[in-house]
Design a protein around this motif. Structure first.
Motif, PDB file in Angstrom:
ATOM      1  N   PHE A  74      70.705  34.099  33.900  1.00  0.00           N
ATOM      2  CA  PHE A  74      71.925  34.147  33.111  1.00  0.00           C
ATOM      3  C   PHE A  74      73.011  33.389  33.852  1.00  0.00           C
ATOM      4  N   PHE A  75      73.589  32.429  33.194  1.00  0.00           N
ATOM      5  CA  PHE A  75      74.628  31.641  33.835  1.00  0.00           C
ATOM      6  C   PHE A  75      75.990  31.856  33.202  1.00  0.00           C
ATOM      7  N   GLY A  76      76.014  32.290  31.958  1.00  0.00           N
ATOM      8  CA  GLY A  76      77.281  32.565  31.302  1.00  0.00           C
ATOM      9  C   GLY A  76      78.256  31.424  31.455  1.00  0.00           C
ATOM     10  N   ASN A  77      79.513  31.762  31.599  1.00  0.00           N
ATOM     11  CA  ASN A  77      80.558  30.763  31.784  1.00  0.00           C
ATOM     12  C   ASN A  77      80.984  30.679  33.243  1.00  0.00           C
ATOM     13  N   PHE A  78      80.220  31.289  34.121  1.00  0.00           N
ATOM     14  CA  PHE A  78      80.666  31.432  35.494  1.00  0.00           C
ATOM     15  C   PHE A  78      80.249  30.279  36.397  1.00  0.00           C
ATOM     16  N   ILE A  79      79.089  29.703  36.138  1.00  0.00           N
ATOM     17  CA  ILE A  79      78.570  28.672  37.024  1.00  0.00           C
ATOM     18  C   ILE A  79      77.595  27.802  36.231  1.00  0.00           C
ATOM     19  N   SER A  80      77.563  26.538  36.535  1.00  0.00           N
ATOM     20  CA  SER A  80      76.622  25.687  35.801  1.00  0.00           C
ATOM     21  C   SER A  80      75.216  25.895  36.349  1.00  0.00           C
ATOM     22  N   ARG A  81      74.253  25.750  35.489  1.00  0.00           N
ATOM     23  CA  ARG A  81      72.840  25.936  35.852  1.00  0.00           C
ATOM     24  C   ARG A  81      72.424  24.961  36.954  1.00  0.00           C
ATOM     25  N   ILE A  82      72.870  23.724  36.859  1.00  0.00           N
ATOM     26  CA  ILE A  82      72.504  22.702  37.845  1.00  0.00           C
ATOM     27  C   ILE A  82      73.070  23.047  39.216  1.00  0.00           C
ATOM     28  N   ILE A  83      74.322  23.466  39.266  1.00  0.00           N
ATOM     29  CA  ILE A  83      74.931  23.812  40.551  1.00  0.00           C
ATOM     30  C   ILE A  83      74.229  25.007  41.170  1.00  0.00           C
ATOM     31  N   LEU A  84      73.925  26.021  40.366  1.00  0.00           N
ATOM     32  CA  LEU A  84      73.268  27.202  40.899  1.00  0.00           C
ATOM     33  C   LEU A  84      71.864  26.866  41.412  1.00  0.00           C
ATOM     34  N   LYS A  85      71.081  26.135  40.634  1.00  0.00           N
ATOM     35  CA  LYS A  85      69.734  25.760  41.076  1.00  0.00           C
ATOM     36  C   LYS A  85      69.798  24.900  42.336  1.00  0.00           C
ATOM     37  N   SER A  86      70.745  23.993  42.392  1.00  0.00           N
ATOM     38  CA  SER A  86      70.892  23.146  43.579  1.00  0.00           C
ATOM     39  C   SER A  86      71.214  23.988  44.801  1.00  0.00           C
ATOM     40  N   THR A  87      72.072  24.977  44.639  1.00  0.00           N
ATOM     41  CA  THR A  87      72.428  25.857  45.753  1.00  0.00           C
ATOM     42  C   THR A  87      71.224  26.674  46.199  1.00  0.00           C
ATOM     43  N   LEU A  88      70.424  27.168  45.246  1.00  0.00           N
ATOM     44  CA  LEU A  88      69.233  27.941  45.596  1.00  0.00           C
ATOM     45  C   LEU A  88      68.242  27.086  46.384  1.00  0.00           C
TER      46      LEU A  88
END
Length: 131
Positions: A74-88
């Motif tokens: 769930f990414f909602g409006n809080f963080i973009s999917r690409i940024i989160l996956k890149s951080t992981l």
């Protein structure tokens, strides 16, 4: 110290993508994981589960969680999917590329089937990202 003395290998589980979490918070979490005596880590993304307080909070705010995602993150409006996956992926790379950790994990492969599983997991993380 007791776990190390008893020869236990410790694993850490960290969650990214909480509401109101900032990019710097995720970087601090990665750096924190490097300071701990861990042999393995798993960086996961936040997903409110039905019947939990987090889910009730989102439900109250009229966010339809499962239309945005299906058994994923769930990414909602809080963080973009690409940024989160890149951080992981970045967190996993930084953790496992350290020589001592890398060697320990390579030496912990106990048979050919385990080696294949490890290669498949690394490939999945690099191509699809961690979900």
């Amino acid at each position: 110290k007791l776990m190390k003395k008893l020869n236990f290998e410790l694993c850490g589980y960290f969650i990214f993508g909480y509401p109101k979490e900032r990019f710097f918070d995720r970087i601090k979490t990665i750096l924190f994981s490097l300071k701990l005596p861990l042999i393995k880590v798993m960086f996961m993304s936040f997903m409110p589960i039905p019947s939990t307080e987090a889910y009730k909070q989102f439900e109250f705010e009229k966010i339809n969680l499962y239309k945005k995602t299906f058994y994923s993150t769930f990414f909602g409006n809080f963080i973009s999917r690409i940024i989160l996956k890149s951080t992981l992926i970045f967190g996993l790379f930084i953790f496992y590329i350290r020589p001592k950790t890398l060697i320990k994990n390579i030496l912990s492969i106990y048979n050919f089937k385990h080696l294949l599983h490890t290669i498949k997991r690394i490939s999945r993380i690099l191509t699809v990202g961690w979900q």
